[in-house]
Design a protein around this motif. Structure first.
Motif, PDB file in Angstrom:
ATOM      1  N   PHE A  20       0.802  -1.227   0.000  1.00 45.64           N
ATOM      2  CA  PHE A  20       0.000   0.000   0.000  1.00 45.64           C
ATOM      3  C   PHE A  20       0.833   1.274   0.000  1.00 45.64           C
ATOM      4  O   PHE A  20       0.272   2.371  -0.011  1.00 45.64           O
ATOM      5  CB  PHE A  20      -0.937   0.010   1.213  1.00 45.64           C
ATOM      6  N   TRP A  21       2.151   1.152   0.018  1.00 44.89           N
ATOM      7  CA  TRP A  21       2.996   2.334   0.098  1.00 44.89           C
ATOM      8  C   TRP A  21       2.718   3.330  -1.016  1.00 44.89           C
ATOM      9  O   TRP A  21       2.656   4.522  -0.776  1.00 44.89           O
ATOM     10  CB  TRP A  21       4.461   1.944   0.078  1.00 44.89           C
ATOM     11  N   PHE A  22       2.578   2.852  -2.215  1.00 42.84           N
ATOM     12  CA  PHE A  22       2.425   3.749  -3.358  1.00 42.84           C
ATOM     13  C   PHE A  22       1.157   3.466  -4.155  1.00 42.84           C
ATOM     14  O   PHE A  22       1.055   3.840  -5.321  1.00 42.84           O
ATOM     15  CB  PHE A  22       3.667   3.682  -4.252  1.00 42.84           C
ATOM     16  N   GLU A  23       0.206   2.824  -3.519  1.00 39.92           N
ATOM     17  CA  GLU A  23      -1.084   2.528  -4.143  1.00 39.92           C
ATOM     18  C   GLU A  23      -2.187   3.152  -3.296  1.00 39.92           C
ATOM     19  O   GLU A  23      -2.095   3.184  -2.074  1.00 39.92           O
ATOM     20  CB  GLU A  23      -1.308   1.008  -4.231  1.00 39.92           C
ATOM     21  N   ARG A  24      -3.208   3.606  -3.945  1.00 38.30           N
ATOM     22  CA  ARG A  24      -4.331   4.185  -3.224  1.00 38.30           C
ATOM     23  C   ARG A  24      -5.137   3.075  -2.544  1.00 38.30           C
ATOM     24  O   ARG A  24      -5.496   2.086  -3.173  1.00 38.30           O
ATOM     25  CB  ARG A  24      -5.234   4.960  -4.168  1.00 38.30           C
ATOM     26  N   SER A  25      -5.411   3.277  -1.271  1.00 39.11           N
ATOM     27  CA  SER A  25      -6.267   2.359  -0.513  1.00 39.11           C
ATOM     28  C   SER A  25      -6.983   3.168   0.551  1.00 39.11           C
ATOM     29  O   SER A  25      -6.355   3.672   1.491  1.00 39.11           O
ATOM     30  CB  SER A  25      -5.438   1.251   0.141  1.00 39.11           C
ATOM     31  N   ASP A  26      -8.285   3.298   0.404  1.00 33.91           N
ATOM     32  CA  ASP A  26      -9.056   4.049   1.392  1.00 33.91           C
ATOM     33  C   ASP A  26      -8.936   3.423   2.774  1.00 33.91           C
ATOM     34  O   ASP A  26      -8.859   4.133   3.778  1.00 33.91           O
ATOM     35  CB  ASP A  26     -10.517   4.141   0.970  1.00 33.91           C
ATOM     36  N   ALA A  27      -8.890   2.097   2.828  1.00 34.20           N
ATOM     37  CA  ALA A  27      -8.776   1.411   4.124  1.00 34.20           C
ATOM     38  C   ALA A  27      -7.422   1.699   4.779  1.00 34.20           C
ATOM     39  O   ALA A  27      -7.355   1.942   5.994  1.00 34.20           O
ATOM     40  CB  ALA A  27      -8.978  -0.091   3.943  1.00 34.20           C
ATOM     41  N   PHE A  28      -6.361   1.678   3.995  1.00 39.46           N
ATOM     42  CA  PHE A  28      -5.026   1.976   4.524  1.00 39.46           C
ATOM     43  C   PHE A  28      -4.956   3.432   4.998  1.00 39.46           C
ATOM     44  O   PHE A  28      -4.447   3.720   6.077  1.00 39.46           O
ATOM     45  CB  PHE A  28      -3.972   1.696   3.444  1.00 39.46           C
ATOM     46  N   ASP A  29      -5.496   4.337   4.180  1.00 34.02           N
ATOM     47  CA  ASP A  29      -5.516   5.749   4.560  1.00 34.02           C
ATOM     48  C   ASP A  29      -6.269   5.936   5.879  1.00 34.02           C
ATOM     49  O   ASP A  29      -5.817   6.668   6.768  1.00 34.02           O
ATOM     50  CB  ASP A  29      -6.176   6.592   3.473  1.00 34.02           C
ATOM     51  N   GLU A  30      -7.386   5.272   6.016  1.00 36.22           N
ATOM     52  CA  GLU A  30      -8.177   5.391   7.247  1.00 36.22           C
ATOM     53  C   GLU A  30      -7.437   4.788   8.441  1.00 36.22           C
ATOM     54  O   GLU A  30      -7.490   5.337   9.545  1.00 36.22           O
ATOM     55  CB  GLU A  30      -9.548   4.719   7.072  1.00 36.22           C
ATOM     56  N   GLU A  31      -6.748   3.684   8.234  1.00 30.65           N
ATOM     57  CA  GLU A  31      -5.975   3.081   9.327  1.00 30.65           C
ATOM     58  C   GLU A  31      -4.900   4.054   9.816  1.00 30.65           C
ATOM     59  O   GLU A  31      -4.689   4.204  11.033  1.00 30.65           O
ATOM     60  CB  GLU A  31      -5.340   1.763   8.860  1.00 30.65           C
ATOM     61  N   ILE A  32      -4.233   4.716   8.900  1.00 32.32           N
ATOM     62  CA  ILE A  32      -3.222   5.707   9.297  1.00 32.32           C
ATOM     63  C   ILE A  32      -3.882   6.849  10.061  1.00 32.32           C
ATOM     64  O   ILE A  32      -3.378   7.273  11.111  1.00 32.32           O
ATOM     65  CB  ILE A  32      -2.442   6.218   8.063  1.00 32.32           C
ATOM     66  N   ARG A  33      -5.015   7.341   9.551  1.00 31.09           N
ATOM     67  CA  ARG A  33      -5.722   8.422  10.263  1.00 31.09           C
ATOM     68  C   ARG A  33      -6.080   8.001  11.681  1.00 31.09           C
ATOM     69  O   ARG A  33      -5.857   8.741  12.645  1.00 31.09           O
ATOM     70  CB  ARG A  33      -7.001   8.813   9.505  1.00 31.09           C
TER      71      ARG A  33
END
Length: 180
Positions: A20-33
């Motif tokens: 997920f480092w350089f791919e868009r993932s709403d779930a990954f983005d939300e986990e970071i948030r």
């Protein structure tokens, strides 16, 4: 290593997250948030600057200032709001040799603030760092970033997000280079 530094490094470099480092993932983005938004705000406020005194801390702080906002604030001007801090940190890392002894992958992230910069000097330094690193794939990305900034003076891909006008030449470029 303090617990927060360890949490950032363990999270970011976990094998299951690398896809997920350089791919868009709403779930990954939300986990970071969810996990790191408060930590990011502290870093942006300068409350974690002492992390730059160690190699582990400098790496973690680079991820917090450079990578996390790109995920947490995707498609928002906030995605770039701590870029200057990240570049200053990168310059400190290089000046103090905090990148030495790190893995190639870790060093790639330490140098990314230069690649993300819209200043040509930073882009030239980015290419130099990635060339010295010896990873052809990452060097290719660095050269491509450099060439875009050299041609346009900015990344046209950011224009809409940051409220800049897109020139006709930039619009043509974006038609054939939509993802970056």
């Amino acid at each position: 290593m303090n617990d927060e530094i360890k949490a950032v490094l363990d999270f970011w470099f976990a094998p299951e997250r690398q896809a997920f480092w350089f791919e868009r993932s709403d779930a990954f983005d939300e986990e970071i948030r969810q996990r790191f938004a408060a930590l990011y705000e502290r870093a942006k406020a300068g409350e974690l600057n002492q992390w730059a005194q160690t190699s582990d801390g400098a790496l973690a702080l680079t991820i917090v200032l450079d990578q996390f906002p790109r995920n947490m604030f995707r498609n928002s001007p906030r995605a770039f709001e701590s870029d200057q801090q990240a570049r200053t940190l990168c310059r400190t890392i290089l000046a103090e040799g905090l990148d030495q002894g790190r893995s190639v992958t870790e060093r790639q992230f330490m140098y990314l603030p230069l690649m993300h910069s819209e200043a040509l000097r930073d882009q030239k330094d980015s290419v130099d760092q990635y060339r010295a690193l010896g990873d052809a794939n990452t060097l290719d990305f660095a050269v491509r970033h450099h060439d875009i900034v050299a041609r346009f003076g900015c990344f046209p891909h950011r224009n809409e997000v940051v409220g800049r006008h897109t020139t006709d030449e930039e619009a043509e470029f974006l038609k054939t280079n939509p993802g970056f």
